[in-house]
Design a protein around this motif. Structure first.
Motif, short mmCIF file in Angstrom:
data_model
loop_
_atom_site.label_atom_id
_atom_site.label_comp_id
_atom_site.label_asym_id
_atom_site.label_seq_id
_atom_site.Cartn_x
_atom_site.Cartn_y
_atom_site.Cartn_z
N TYR A 119 -28.07 13.92 24.32
CA TYR A 119 -27.19 13.79 23.17
C TYR A 119 -25.87 13.21 23.65
O TYR A 119 -25.38 13.58 24.72
N GLU A 120 -25.31 12.33 22.85
CA GLU A 120 -24.04 11.70 23.22
C GLU A 120 -22.88 12.09 22.30
O GLU A 120 -21.74 12.08 22.73
N ARG A 121 -23.18 12.41 21.05
CA ARG A 121 -22.14 12.78 20.10
C ARG A 121 -22.70 13.74 19.07
O ARG A 121 -23.88 13.69 18.77
N ALA A 122 -21.81 14.54 18.55
CA ALA A 122 -22.18 15.44 17.46
C ALA A 122 -21.13 15.31 16.36
O ALA A 122 -19.92 15.33 16.64
N LEU A 123 -21.59 15.16 15.14
CA LEU A 123 -20.71 15.07 13.98
C LEU A 123 -21.09 16.17 13.01
O LEU A 123 -22.28 16.47 12.83
N THR A 124 -20.10 16.76 12.37
CA THR A 124 -20.35 17.84 11.42
C THR A 124 -19.65 17.54 10.11
O THR A 124 -18.49 17.12 10.10
N GLY A 125 -20.36 17.75 9.01
CA GLY A 125 -19.79 17.54 7.68
C GLY A 125 -18.73 18.57 7.36
O GLY A 125 -18.65 19.63 8.00
N ALA A 126 -17.95 18.28 6.36
CA ALA A 126 -16.82 19.14 5.98
C ALA A 126 -17.25 20.56 5.65
O ALA A 126 -16.52 21.51 5.95
N ASP A 127 -18.43 20.73 5.06
CA ASP A 127 -18.86 22.07 4.67
C ASP A 127 -19.57 22.81 5.81
O ASP A 127 -19.95 23.97 5.67
N GLY A 128 -19.77 22.14 6.94
CA GLY A 128 -20.41 22.77 8.10
C GLY A 128 -21.91 22.90 7.99
O GLY A 128 -22.54 23.47 8.87
N ARG A 129 -22.51 22.36 6.95
CA ARG A 129 -23.96 22.49 6.78
C ARG A 129 -24.72 21.22 7.11
O ARG A 129 -25.94 21.24 7.21
N ASP A 130 -24.01 20.12 7.27
CA ASP A 130 -24.63 18.85 7.63
C ASP A 130 -24.16 18.44 9.03
O ASP A 130 -22.97 18.50 9.32
N HIS A 131 -25.13 18.02 9.85
CA HIS A 131 -24.84 17.67 11.23
C HIS A 131 -25.58 16.39 11.60
O HIS A 131 -26.70 16.15 11.14
N ALA A 132 -24.95 15.59 12.46
CA ALA A 132 -25.59 14.40 13.00
C ALA A 132 -25.42 14.45 14.51
O ALA A 132 -24.31 14.58 15.01
N LEU A 133 -26.54 14.38 15.23
CA LEU A 133 -26.53 14.41 16.69
C LEU A 133 -27.06 13.07 17.18
O LEU A 133 -28.25 12.77 17.02
N VAL A 134 -26.20 12.28 17.77
CA VAL A 134 -26.56 10.95 18.26
C VAL A 134 -27.13 11.10 19.66
O VAL A 134 -26.54 11.78 20.51
N PHE A 135 -28.28 10.45 19.90
CA PHE A 135 -28.92 10.57 21.21
C PHE A 135 -29.37 9.23 21.76
O PHE A 135 -29.45 8.24 21.04
N ARG A 136 -29.67 9.25 23.04
CA ARG A 136 -30.31 8.13 23.73
C ARG A 136 -31.51 8.69 24.46
O ARG A 136 -31.50 9.82 24.92
N ALA A 137 -32.54 7.86 24.58
CA ALA A 137 -33.75 8.27 25.28
C ALA A 137 -34.52 7.02 25.67
O ALA A 137 -34.14 5.90 25.33
N ARG A 138 -35.61 7.26 26.34
CA ARG A 138 -36.51 6.19 26.73
C ARG A 138 -37.93 6.62 26.39
O ARG A 138 -38.28 7.80 26.54
N VAL A 139 -38.74 5.68 25.94
CA VAL A 139 -40.17 5.89 25.76
C VAL A 139 -40.82 4.79 26.59
O VAL A 139 -40.76 3.61 26.22
N GLY A 140 -41.40 5.18 27.72
CA GLY A 140 -41.92 4.17 28.64
C GLY A 140 -40.79 3.28 29.11
O GLY A 140 -39.75 3.77 29.56
N ASP A 141 -40.94 1.99 28.93
CA ASP A 141 -39.88 1.06 29.37
C ASP A 141 -38.95 0.67 28.23
O ASP A 141 -38.11 -0.21 28.39
N ARG A 142 -39.06 1.34 27.11
CA ARG A 142 -38.22 1.03 25.94
C ARG A 142 -37.08 2.03 25.80
O ARG A 142 -37.31 3.23 25.70
N GLU A 143 -35.87 1.50 25.78
CA GLU A 143 -34.68 2.32 25.53
C GLU A 143 -34.51 2.43 24.02
O GLU A 143 -34.80 1.49 23.29
N LEU A 144 -34.02 3.58 23.58
CA LEU A 144 -33.72 3.71 22.16
C LEU A 144 -32.50 4.58 21.95
O LEU A 144 -32.13 5.38 22.80
N THR A 145 -31.88 4.35 20.83
CA THR A 145 -30.77 5.16 20.35
C THR A 145 -31.23 5.77 19.04
O THR A 145 -31.94 5.13 18.27
N GLY A 146 -30.83 7.00 18.82
CA GLY A 146 -31.26 7.64 17.58
C GLY A 146 -30.27 8.67 17.12
O GLY A 146 -29.23 8.92 17.74
N CYS A 147 -30.60 9.26 15.99
CA CYS A 147 -29.76 10.31 15.43
C CYS A 147 -30.64 11.35 14.74
O CYS A 147 -31.56 11.00 14.01
#
Length: 138
Positions: free
Chosen positions: A57-85
């Protein structure tokens, strides 16, 4: 969502599962139809933990009410890099009731779809074992 992030980063999939509501709905980045229920969501997360390499995980974002969250990540699947949330919503009890994953680029999403597709029968077996209480498939 600190507890979720810490559990994922520690590889503690039992703790991750404990944070899921029974009625959680998982939306995959590569399948149109969402997957409802704790058992299938936990089984998918266990499988993806085996597919992703160098996950962080690289970043975490939280909504104003504290019930919504976004966790930004990086990973690899085989030789493919990906970014996700991971987009998480928690219910009034603090359990995850909505779990949506998005990834990019397309080549990373395709590698993820292929790797997870190859495991899907096993994922379904694991989910069925969890939901019936007959034990967890090894």
């Amino acid at each position: 969502m600190r507890a979720f992030r810490e559990a994922v980063e520690a590889g503690d999939l039992d703790a991750v599962e404990a944070l899921l509501a029974e009625d959680v709905v998982f939306s995959s980045p590569v399948v149109f139809k969402p997957y409802p229920g704790k058992a299938i969501t936990a089984a998918i997360l266990r499988a993806v933990s085996q597919v992703f390499e160098d996950f962080r995980y690289e970043r975490a974002l939280t909504g104003a009410d504290g019930r919504d969250h976004a966790l930004v990540f990086r990973a690899r699947v085989g030789d493919r890099e990906l970014t996700g949330c991971d987009f998480l919503h928690v219910n009034e009890e603090g359990l995850i009731d909505e779990f949506t994953v998005m990834v990019r680029p397309l080549s990373g999403a395709q590698a993820l779809a292929e790797a997870m597709g190859a495991r899907f029968d096993r994922i379904v077996e694991d989910a069925e074992a969890r939901s019936t209480g007959t034990g967890v498939s090894p």
